[in-house]
Design an enzyme around this catalytic site. Structure first.
Site, PDB file in Angstrom:
ATOM      1  N   PHE A 158       0.742  -1.400  -0.057  1.00  0.00           N
ATOM      2  CA  PHE A 158       0.177   0.244   0.048  1.00  0.00           C
ATOM      3  C   PHE A 158       0.953   1.130   0.480  1.00  0.00           C
ATOM      4  CE2 PHE A 158       0.936  -0.389   4.857  1.00  0.00           C
ATOM      5  CZ  PHE A 158       0.752   1.527   5.370  1.00  0.00           C
ATOM      6  N   LYS A 182      -1.104  -6.990  -9.494  1.00  0.00           N
ATOM      7  CA  LYS A 182      -1.798  -7.780  -8.828  1.00  0.00           C
ATOM      8  C   LYS A 182      -1.408  -5.855  -7.624  1.00  0.00           C
ATOM      9  CE  LYS A 182      -2.892  -8.162  -4.905  1.00  0.00           C
ATOM     10  NZ  LYS A 182      -3.350  -7.075  -3.701  1.00  0.00           N
ATOM     11  N   GLU A 185      -5.177  -3.661  -1.772  1.00  0.00           N
ATOM     12  CA  GLU A 185      -6.683  -3.560  -2.171  1.00  0.00           C
ATOM     13  C   GLU A 185      -6.560  -2.562  -1.848  1.00  0.00           C
ATOM     14  OE1 GLU A 185      -4.947  -5.741  -0.973  1.00  0.00           O
ATOM     15  OE2 GLU A 185      -5.978  -6.687   0.895  1.00  0.00           O
ATOM     16  N   SER A 235       4.857  -7.237   3.447  1.00  0.00           N
ATOM     17  CA  SER A 235       5.657  -7.111   4.747  1.00  0.00           C
ATOM     18  C   SER A 235       6.364  -8.451   4.772  1.00  0.00           C
ATOM     19  CB  SER A 235       4.585  -7.416   5.922  1.00  0.00           C
ATOM     20  OG  SER A 235       3.410  -8.325   5.564  1.00  0.00           O
ATOM     21  N   CYS A 290       9.707   1.034   3.940  1.00  0.00           N
ATOM     22  CA  CYS A 290      10.415   0.037   4.225  1.00  0.00           C
ATOM     23  C   CYS A 290      12.442   0.567   4.568  1.00  0.00           C
ATOM     24  CB  CYS A 290      11.050  -1.118   2.922  1.00  0.00           C
ATOM     25  SG  CYS A 290      11.377  -0.236   1.628  1.00  0.00           S
TER      26      CYS A 290
HETATM   27  P1  NAD Z   1       1.183  -6.545   3.060  1.00  0.00           P
HETATM   28  O1  NAD Z   1       2.427  -7.901   2.981  1.00  0.00           O
HETATM   29  O2  NAD Z   1       0.129  -6.672   3.888  1.00  0.00           O
HETATM   30  O3  NAD Z   1       0.491  -6.942   1.439  1.00  0.00           O
HETATM   31  C1  NAD Z   1       1.063  -6.868   0.547  1.00  0.00           C
HETATM   32  C2  NAD Z   1       0.349  -7.415  -0.350  1.00  0.00           C
HETATM   33  O4  NAD Z   1       0.272  -9.334  -0.334  1.00  0.00           O
HETATM   34  C3  NAD Z   1      -0.512  -6.510  -1.306  1.00  0.00           C
HETATM   35  O5  NAD Z   1      -1.059  -6.732  -2.524  1.00  0.00           O
HETATM   36  C4  NAD Z   1      -1.581  -7.996  -0.175  1.00  0.00           C
HETATM   37  O6  NAD Z   1      -2.787  -7.344  -1.537  1.00  0.00           O
HETATM   38  C5  NAD Z   1      -0.765  -9.120  -0.608  1.00  0.00           C
HETATM   39  N1  NAD Z   1      -1.746  -9.729   0.770  1.00  0.00           N
HETATM   40  C6  NAD Z   1      -1.764  -9.426   1.459  1.00  0.00           C
HETATM   41  N2  NAD Z   1      -2.165 -10.600   2.661  1.00  0.00           N
HETATM   42  C7  NAD Z   1      -1.908 -11.070   2.056  1.00  0.00           C
HETATM   43  C8  NAD Z   1      -2.085 -13.049   2.239  1.00  0.00           C
HETATM   44  N3  NAD Z   1      -2.621 -13.364   3.131  1.00  0.00           N
HETATM   45  N4  NAD Z   1      -2.075 -13.500   0.981  1.00  0.00           N
HETATM   46  C9  NAD Z   1      -0.934 -13.286   0.258  1.00  0.00           C
HETATM   47  N5  NAD Z   1      -1.334 -12.577  -0.285  1.00  0.00           N
HETATM   48  C10 NAD Z   1      -1.347 -11.778   0.674  1.00  0.00           C
HETATM   49  O7  NAD Z   1       2.089  -5.794   2.983  1.00  0.00           O
HETATM   50  P2  NAD Z   1       1.293  -3.683   3.105  1.00  0.00           P
HETATM   51  O8  NAD Z   1       0.718  -4.150   4.175  1.00  0.00           O
HETATM   52  O9  NAD Z   1       0.798  -3.536   1.778  1.00  0.00           O
HETATM   53  O10 NAD Z   1       2.860  -3.054   3.361  1.00  0.00           O
HETATM   54  C11 NAD Z   1       3.557  -2.783   4.432  1.00  0.00           C
HETATM   55  C12 NAD Z   1       4.777  -3.649   4.122  1.00  0.00           C
HETATM   56  O11 NAD Z   1       6.016  -3.703   3.045  1.00  0.00           O
HETATM   57  C13 NAD Z   1       5.925  -3.231   5.434  1.00  0.00           C
HETATM   58  O12 NAD Z   1       6.075  -4.409   6.166  1.00  0.00           O
HETATM   59  C14 NAD Z   1       7.052  -2.657   4.813  1.00  0.00           C
HETATM   60  O13 NAD Z   1       8.100  -2.724   5.714  1.00  0.00           O
HETATM   61  C15 NAD Z   1       6.836  -3.597   2.899  1.00  0.00           C
HETATM   62  N6  NAD Z   1       7.557  -2.688   2.045  1.00  0.00           N
HETATM   63  C16 NAD Z   1       8.653  -3.655   2.123  1.00  0.00           C
HETATM   64  C17 NAD Z   1       9.691  -2.880   0.530  1.00  0.00           C
HETATM   65  C18 NAD Z   1      10.902  -3.133  -0.037  1.00  0.00           C
HETATM   66  O14 NAD Z   1      11.115  -2.542  -0.852  1.00  0.00           O
HETATM   67  N7  NAD Z   1      11.790  -4.078   1.144  1.00  0.00           N
HETATM   68  C19 NAD Z   1       8.405  -1.785   0.540  1.00  0.00           C
HETATM   69  C20 NAD Z   1       7.968  -1.197   0.344  1.00  0.00           C
HETATM   70  C21 NAD Z   1       6.691  -1.649   1.536  1.00  0.00           C
END
Ligand code: NAD
Length: 494
Positions: A158, A182, A185, A235, A290
């Site tokens: 997000f 994708k 959401e 995450s 991140c």
């Molecule tokens: P998230 O892991 O909740 O969601 C990321 C994606 O995974 C979304 O598209 C979501 O729809 C999908 N998703 C969520 N739950 C899922 C599940 N159970 N099974 C499969 N797919 C699922 O992350 P977020 O809250 O949107 O973003 C924040 C996180 O992203 C933080 O931990 C941040 O550090 C990390 N992040 C990392 C980087 C990097 O480059 N390392 C960059 C940006 C954000």
């Protein structure tokens, strides 16, 4: 009331972009897209499943067969048009990204501009990546060709609605792949607009597609045998699961995860550079980044610097210097994290709770920055990713103790040192386990053509996401060895 962001005048109903057409999937649940600025719905998104993914894969396969044969130069011409369209529409993209993810419009704009850097890098591939041709034996040549993989997918978080998808698709499609995005959401609106702009740039139907949704769509992308590669950013627990699931079906996968970024401050650090770098890093995007430097390792007596950091942070204005927290639940969670840190023994030297929301935005999810001093590494505020505007400070006596703490961290994303001594900087950089290191830089993002990607629990997979790492991830290298006549010194290899 000062207007901080242009919220959509009408709710935006997201549709999937499949085979060049916006399609609202039938019989699929829709969820609201909520603006953190107001807590109100600004649109809705379909939670697609395996059927929508399968349709996109079929369209992607058809598109790939001709797209892969389009010369690189012609592919980059379309990307170049896209770059101009993005710049022409940067205000719309920035306001939409800010509206749905809560950051300030200036931060959202910076994210789009970072995406443009990647577009420019990918647009230059025709000039930079000309393969290789060598005479490896008498009359025998070996040629290296970079080829696309096929239909590939990107799953994004997000916190950077325009930029993180742009880490992936400009490079992937320029290399000749058919790409399915994708998006999160929570922030599908910017992705939707980006898709419309890609269409306007002239990409053939099926080359760039969007399937909206959450877990079900992600699992379908990981499982579908027609998808060759999955890029993921999000995450750590989900990154790990996506990496395992995608590679279990033989796909190439690269999954970037969460982080807890350490930065070391030593007594000789330049006060202005340090205060500016630290405060911008942990408060920018309300700490939902991140690369946020969320754990300060204070080496020796740096109290004057800490006092300045606290004073500078107090002067930040919500809505101007900092945006909002993504959801109500995360807003509440962060309040709880502060209570927990205090219970564990950290000292709350700056409490961001209870500060007034920007005028006119009372129902949004606002949280001013907080600073916890005297934390120890076993406290959650020091070792867990909180993903909010919270800085924790751990005190140690020596540089080696500071460096040793990173070895204990499960994460390895960004790592910075604030010092005016070259030898200190070099020592920290050489001993860091994180792979994106900053010297007097709070957010040490590698700029193009260097590649973005962490280590340990911040990355699963062996490539990097941007720069040359991204080029290698979204392509395979074919080696062609050729001979046109029998040679006098021929061996079984030549
Ligand atoms: P998230 O892991 O909740 O969601 C990321 C994606 O995974 C979304 O598209 C979501 O729809 C999908 N998703 C969520 N739950 C899922 C599940 N159970 N099974 C499969 N797919 C699922 O992350 P977020 O809250 O949107 O973003 C924040 C996180 O992203 C933080 O931990 C941040 O550090 C990390 N992040 C990392 C980087 C990097 O480059 N390392 C960059 C940006 C954000």
């Amino acid at each position: 009331m000062t207007q901080l962001v242009n919220l959509p005048s009408q709710p935006i109903e997201c549709k999937n972009l499949i085979a060049g057409e916006l399609q609202a999937p039938q019989g699929v649940e829709r969820v609201d897209v909520v603006s953190p600025y107001t807590g109100a719905s600004i649109g809705s998104v379909p939670m697609s499943g395996a059927d929508e993914v399968a349709r996109a894969v079929e369209a992607g396969k058809v598109a790939f067969e001709s797209w892969r044969r389009v010369p690189l130069r012609e592919r980059t011409e379309i990307l170049f048009r896209f770059r101009q369209i993005v710049l022409d529409r940067i205000d719309d993209l920035s306001h939409l990204a800010a509206a749905e993810c809560g950051k300030t419009v200036a931060e959202a704009r910076a994210g789009v501009l970072k995406g443009v850097e990647i577009i420019e890098f990918a647009s230059s591939l025709q000039n930079m990546d000309d393969g290789a041709l060598l005479e490896v034996s008498r009359g025998v040549t070996a040629e290296l060709r970079r080829e696309p993989l096929g239909v590939v997918a990107g799953i994004t978080p997000f916190n950077f609605p325009a930029m993180v998808p742009m880490w992936m698709y400009p490079t992937a499609v320029t290399l000749g792949n058919a790409f399915i995005l994708k998006p999160s959401e929570k922030v599908p609106l910017t992705a939707q607009l980006s898709g419309e702009l890609m269409h306007e740039a002239g990409y053939p139907p099926g080359v760039f597609q969007i399937v909206h949704g959450g877990r079900e769509a992600v699992e379908a992308l990981c499982d579908h045998p027609g998808i060759e590669a999955v890029g993921f950013v999000g995450s750590t627990p989900i990154a790990k699961a996506v990496y395992a699931r995608a590679t279990a079906t033989g796909k190439r996968a690269l999954a970037l995860g969460g982080a807890k970024n350490h930065f070391i401050v030593v007594p000789d650090a330049d006060p202005d550079v340090t205060v500016d770098g630290v405060v911008r890093s942990f408060t920018g995007c309300a700490g939902q980044r991140c690369m946020a430097a969320s754990l300060m390792i204070a080496v020796g007596d740096v109290q004057p610097l800490i006092d300045k950091i606290v004073a500078h942070t107090k002067n930040l204005t919500l809505g101007v210097d900092m945006g909002a927290i993504i959801t109500k639940a995360d807003h509440e969670r962060l309040h709880g994290e502060l209570d927990k840190a205090v219970r564990e023994g950290a000292k709350l030297v700056l409490d961001g709770r209870g500060q007034p929301a920007p005028d006119g935005y009372d129902s949004g999810y606002w949280l001013s920055p907080s600073i916890l001093d005297g934390a120890t590494f076993d406290m959650e505020c020091a070792n867990k990713e909180l993903f909010g505007p919270i800085l924790s400070i751990v005190h140690v006596d020596t540089l080696d103790e500071a460096i040793a703490l990173q070895a204990k961290s499960p994460y390895g994303n960004a790592y910075s040192v604030f010092t005016t001594r070259g030898a200190t900087a070099r020592y920290v950089a050489e001993n860091a386990e994180a792979t994106m290191v900053g010297v007097n830089i709070g957010v040490p993002v590698p700029r193009e053509p260097f590649s973005f990607g962490g280590s340990k629990a911040s990355k699963f997979g062996s490539h990097d996401m941007t720069g040359w790492g991204g080029v290698d991830f979204w392509s395979r290298q074919k080696k062609i060895t050729t001979k046109w006549a029998l040679q006098p010194d021929a061996t079984w290899m030549s």
